[in-house]
Design a protein around this motif. Sequence first.
Motif, PDB file in Angstrom:
ATOM      1  N   GLY A 166     -14.409   7.705  -2.712  1.00  0.00           N
ATOM      2  CA  GLY A 166     -15.093   6.414  -2.782  1.00  0.00           C
ATOM      3  C   GLY A 166     -15.204   5.900  -4.195  1.00  0.00           C
ATOM      4  N   ARG A 167     -14.229   6.224  -5.048  1.00  0.00           N
ATOM      5  CA  ARG A 167     -14.294   5.867  -6.465  1.00  0.00           C
ATOM      6  C   ARG A 167     -13.071   5.091  -6.936  1.00  0.00           C
ATOM      7  N   HIS A 168     -12.330   4.503  -6.024  1.00  0.00           N
ATOM      8  CA  HIS A 168     -11.133   3.754  -6.425  1.00  0.00           C
ATOM      9  C   HIS A 168     -11.562   2.340  -6.792  1.00  0.00           C
ATOM     10  N   GLU A 169     -11.703   2.093  -8.093  1.00  0.00           N
ATOM     11  CA  GLU A 169     -12.256   0.818  -8.547  1.00  0.00           C
ATOM     12  C   GLU A 169     -11.264  -0.334  -8.447  1.00  0.00           C
ATOM     13  N   GLN A 170     -10.010  -0.025  -8.196  1.00  0.00           N
ATOM     14  CA  GLN A 170      -9.002  -1.052  -7.914  1.00  0.00           C
ATOM     15  C   GLN A 170      -8.378  -0.754  -6.555  1.00  0.00           C
ATOM     16  N   LEU A 171      -9.203  -0.692  -5.559  1.00  0.00           N
ATOM     17  CA  LEU A 171      -8.781  -0.301  -4.216  1.00  0.00           C
ATOM     18  C   LEU A 171      -7.699  -1.219  -3.667  1.00  0.00           C
ATOM     19  N   TRP A 172      -7.720  -2.474  -4.075  1.00  0.00           N
ATOM     20  CA  TRP A 172      -6.731  -3.427  -3.564  1.00  0.00           C
ATOM     21  C   TRP A 172      -5.313  -3.089  -4.019  1.00  0.00           C
ATOM     22  N   ARG A 173      -5.175  -2.234  -5.030  1.00  0.00           N
ATOM     23  CA  ARG A 173      -3.850  -1.807  -5.459  1.00  0.00           C
ATOM     24  C   ARG A 173      -3.343  -0.621  -4.632  1.00  0.00           C
ATOM     25  N   ALA A 174      -4.259   0.017  -3.901  1.00  0.00           N
ATOM     26  CA  ALA A 174      -3.873   1.178  -3.109  1.00  0.00           C
ATOM     27  C   ALA A 174      -3.685   0.841  -1.639  1.00  0.00           C
ATOM     28  N   LEU A 175      -4.534  -0.024  -1.095  1.00  0.00           N
ATOM     29  CA  LEU A 175      -4.485  -0.356   0.321  1.00  0.00           C
ATOM     30  C   LEU A 175      -4.051  -1.805   0.514  1.00  0.00           C
ATOM     31  N   GLY A 176      -3.864  -2.166   1.776  1.00  0.00           N
ATOM     32  CA  GLY A 176      -3.376  -3.508   2.075  1.00  0.00           C
ATOM     33  C   GLY A 176      -1.869  -3.564   2.017  1.00  0.00           C
ATOM     34  N   ALA A 177      -1.330  -4.724   1.733  1.00  0.00           N
ATOM     35  CA  ALA A 177       0.115  -4.934   1.657  1.00  0.00           C
ATOM     36  C   ALA A 177       0.507  -5.189   0.205  1.00  0.00           C
ATOM     37  N   ARG A 178       1.389  -4.347  -0.333  1.00  0.00           N
ATOM     38  CA  ARG A 178       1.839  -4.486  -1.720  1.00  0.00           C
ATOM     39  C   ARG A 178       3.360  -4.498  -1.754  1.00  0.00           C
ATOM     40  N   THR A 179       3.915  -5.565  -2.308  1.00  0.00           N
ATOM     41  CA  THR A 179       5.361  -5.568  -2.518  1.00  0.00           C
ATOM     42  C   THR A 179       5.679  -4.653  -3.700  1.00  0.00           C
ATOM     43  N   MET A 180       6.809  -3.954  -3.601  1.00  0.00           N
ATOM     44  CA  MET A 180       7.147  -3.003  -4.669  1.00  0.00           C
ATOM     45  C   MET A 180       8.593  -2.571  -4.539  1.00  0.00           C
ATOM     46  N   ASP A 181       9.082  -1.931  -5.587  1.00  0.00           N
ATOM     47  CA  ASP A 181      10.343  -1.201  -5.536  1.00  0.00           C
ATOM     48  C   ASP A 181       9.985   0.266  -5.358  1.00  0.00           C
ATOM     49  N   HIS A 182      10.472   0.858  -4.280  1.00  0.00           N
ATOM     50  CA  HIS A 182      10.137   2.253  -3.959  1.00  0.00           C
ATOM     51  C   HIS A 182      11.429   3.005  -3.700  1.00  0.00           C
ATOM     52  N   GLN A 183      11.650   4.029  -4.489  1.00  0.00           N
ATOM     53  CA  GLN A 183      12.889   4.816  -4.403  1.00  0.00           C
ATOM     54  C   GLN A 183      14.114   3.905  -4.495  1.00  0.00           C
ATOM     55  N   GLY A 184      13.993   2.909  -5.409  1.00  0.00           N
ATOM     56  CA  GLY A 184      15.105   2.009  -5.673  1.00  0.00           C
ATOM     57  C   GLY A 184      15.304   0.908  -4.663  1.00  0.00           C
ATOM     58  N   VAL A 185      14.367   0.759  -3.732  1.00  0.00           N
ATOM     59  CA  VAL A 185      14.491  -0.244  -2.678  1.00  0.00           C
ATOM     60  C   VAL A 185      13.297  -1.187  -2.729  1.00  0.00           C
ATOM     61  N   VAL A 270       1.399 -11.258   3.404  1.00  0.00           N
ATOM     62  CA  VAL A 270       1.822 -10.496   2.224  1.00  0.00           C
ATOM     63  C   VAL A 270       1.816 -11.441   1.027  1.00  0.00           C
ATOM     64  N   GLU A 271       1.152 -11.032  -0.045  1.00  0.00           N
ATOM     65  CA  GLU A 271       0.930 -11.940  -1.166  1.00  0.00           C
ATOM     66  C   GLU A 271       1.037 -11.213  -2.505  1.00  0.00           C
ATOM     67  N   GLU A 272       1.659 -11.851  -3.469  1.00  0.00           N
ATOM     68  CA  GLU A 272       1.631 -11.408  -4.859  1.00  0.00           C
ATOM     69  C   GLU A 272       1.363 -12.622  -5.733  1.00  0.00           C
ATOM     70  N   SER A 273       0.651 -12.412  -6.828  1.00  0.00           N
ATOM     71  CA  SER A 273       0.307 -13.534  -7.705  1.00  0.00           C
ATOM     72  C   SER A 273       1.412 -13.793  -8.724  1.00  0.00           C
ATOM     73  N   HIS A 274       1.654 -15.083  -8.967  1.00  0.00           N
ATOM     74  CA  HIS A 274       2.590 -15.502 -10.009  1.00  0.00           C
ATOM     75  C   HIS A 274       1.915 -16.456 -10.991  1.00  0.00           C
ATOM     76  N   HIS A 275       0.589 -16.552 -10.901  1.00  0.00           N
ATOM     77  CA  HIS A 275      -0.126 -17.459 -11.793  1.00  0.00           C
ATOM     78  C   HIS A 275      -0.108 -16.934 -13.221  1.00  0.00           C
ATOM     79  N   ARG A 276       0.115 -17.803 -14.166  1.00  0.00           N
ATOM     80  CA  ARG A 276       0.086 -17.455 -15.583  1.00  0.00           C
ATOM     81  C   ARG A 276      -1.171 -18.071 -16.193  1.00  0.00           C
TER      82      ARG A 276
END
Length: 783
Positions: A166-185, A270-276
Amino acid sequence: MTARPSSPPNAPRGASGSPPPRRSAPDPAPGPARKARQSAASRTGGAKAATRGVRAAAPLGDEDRRRLLDGAHHDPHALLGAHPVRGGVLVRALRPYARSVTVLAKGLRAGLHPEGDGLFAGVLPLRTIPDYELLVDYDDATVTVKDPYRFLPALGELDLHLCAEGRHEQLWRALGARTMDHQGVTGTRFGVWAPHARGVRVVGGFNFWDGTAHPMRSLGSSGIWELFVPGIGEGELYKFEITRPDGSKTVRADPMARRTECPPATASVVEESHHRWQDADWMARRGERPVHQAPFSVYEVHLPSWRPGLTYRRLAEQLPAYVKDLGFTHVEFMPVAEHPFGGSWGYQVTGFYAPTARMGTPDDFRHLVDALHQAGIGVLMDWVPAHFPRDDWALAQFDGRPLYEPEDPARAAHPDWGTLEFDYGRAEVRNFLVANAVYWCEEFHIDGLRVDAVASMLYLDYSREDGGWTPNVHGGRENLDAVAFLQEMNATVYRRCPGVVTIAEESTAWDGVTRATHHVGPGGFGGLGFGLKWNMGWMHDSLVYVSKEPVHRKYHHGEMTFSMIYAYSENYVLPISHDEVVHGKRALVSKMPGDWWQQRATHRAYLAYMWAHPGKQLLFMGQEFAQGAEWAESHGPDWWLLDPSYGAEADHRGVRDLVRDLNHTYAGAPALWERDTDPAGFAWIDGGAAEDNVFSFVRYAADGTPLISVTNFSPVVRHAYRLGVPGDVAAWREALNTDAVRYGGSGVGNPEPLRPGPTPWNGREVSVTAVLPPLATVWFVPT
């Protein structure tokens, strides 16, 4: 907080919610007819597949097969994907409705044998597992996809450990939907906490809302289910199909979704931010001065109705300029987190991590915050961790049993709003909320969180009759878990987010709301750690006073002075919020007695009295120009009252001009804000002039510079009214007079400086005689 209506009986509900706008949403659990077609397709597809050289695999055990197809298997990766076996590599795929499935790898094209029910498998004559794809042939299309079941977990051991603690202070980076490159994909990792579930599958537009091909794996004892789906990216709609402990199924929105469909649709996106961000200067300096020693004047806004129909980006074109012109230092948004029923004003949240889609995307909301910061305006946000609605596609009994709410139904049910309370004693639930507070501050640059309904969290007997609640382990009425949660939330936010302030809406006499968490008070509790607290007592008492006819106010004089007895017990905000101008309470100006002139005059006098009183200020939209009608979320403020053709110069526009001058004069007078939490910053001149309906006091800046505020809540002019004043000032001039003609007043005042004489008065050695306008507040400063 007033009682807000919950979702109406006909509000959109159901397991899968409304279908997405671009795709149909078939029943996620195929019926017998569909299963028959699927099996037939599998059998015929086998004849067409190039299976030469591919040995048939040992069939799945009946139990594994049943659980896999039923969406109740905890480890589908052990059954699907590629696995070394004697004599080669076993590849098994689950592709409902496919005619054939072929493995494609460098130098390899191998058809798998159909096993029925959408299962295909084969043992390939290979020594190692290749980097392969699946060629899936359907009746009307052939697609090439990466196999989700050839990937290792995309959630690390540290993430799992922090989640379990119960100590994950950025829980949104661990759970939910995250786009990523994983094992080169490239793809999207889905993760959800559902410890009671027998199985979880991802459903969405990408699989036509049938999750059969996308079961998730359980990651040990963490209660977290995970799946990396290659090729899925931003904008995809999804939910989680959960098999409950009793075997039934429910389809739920993602609790960690960072974007949602626009209500009444309920899918996650599924969402990722592109705001600058362009607010680096603001972020760097916002914490330079403690909020208690800084000007803090708040304009409270309900974004959907401020000017109905505006998007976040259109609001960014209008709201910052309006607030900056009026001189408010901050805006406070009523809740922006996603909520299904607009009539709840955002106080019944289903998407705690998603700004409401009614006005745009999360990046659009970032753009609005950015624009306010660039205009020099801080952004506060209502945050609602006290309860959540019962919608059966959201958090309530999320995985088939109480999860976010306490197990005891009587303890879980909120007695006032038809909602459920959070189980603050559960580490994962507490983490969900603490991380959520951090999320808004870090991801959206929010400068402060006003925490709603704190009193309902602190007390076990809140709105409950005797016998309807269970005491804590010490036999008391305090909710010890909620206390610990609030302390952790405040400590975490202040540690991670410099310059952010937390504000409690707390209506009781709980000791130490704004005391540091490590300072233990007389009640034995450490402070809750808030930066500020709404002064509900001042709000109630002062509104009772000004609502009385002037002839009766002398009998209620103490209700205005009582606030100074406890003014320094907490760090206060003086709120005239949305709660005070709805549900038959009438708009602020309409609370005042008398004719229209007297109502406006008292309104102006009251605002200036409020701005001069120790504490910060908050004013709800529409009250800055004396709107006479109650606020309604369906149409918002009556902006037409400010139209010059309406002839409102001396009426509503005059009041708005006063609010502008109040804010600008206030910002330039450190006496009004620099020592808000220091008793030495205030002294009565005469707090007992009940017969006159007059209140007079001095505010002092840190360097001792004084400002005098005198309010005459009587409709008569008081000539030559004597006031004892500080003796080291040669003359006093009017800095502000709410009776000025430009504000709609009668123009009575003190055009010449007031020079003190040696006549002792009010316990002071020198005094002045002033003219007090009717129903007016006058501020005097040294010339």
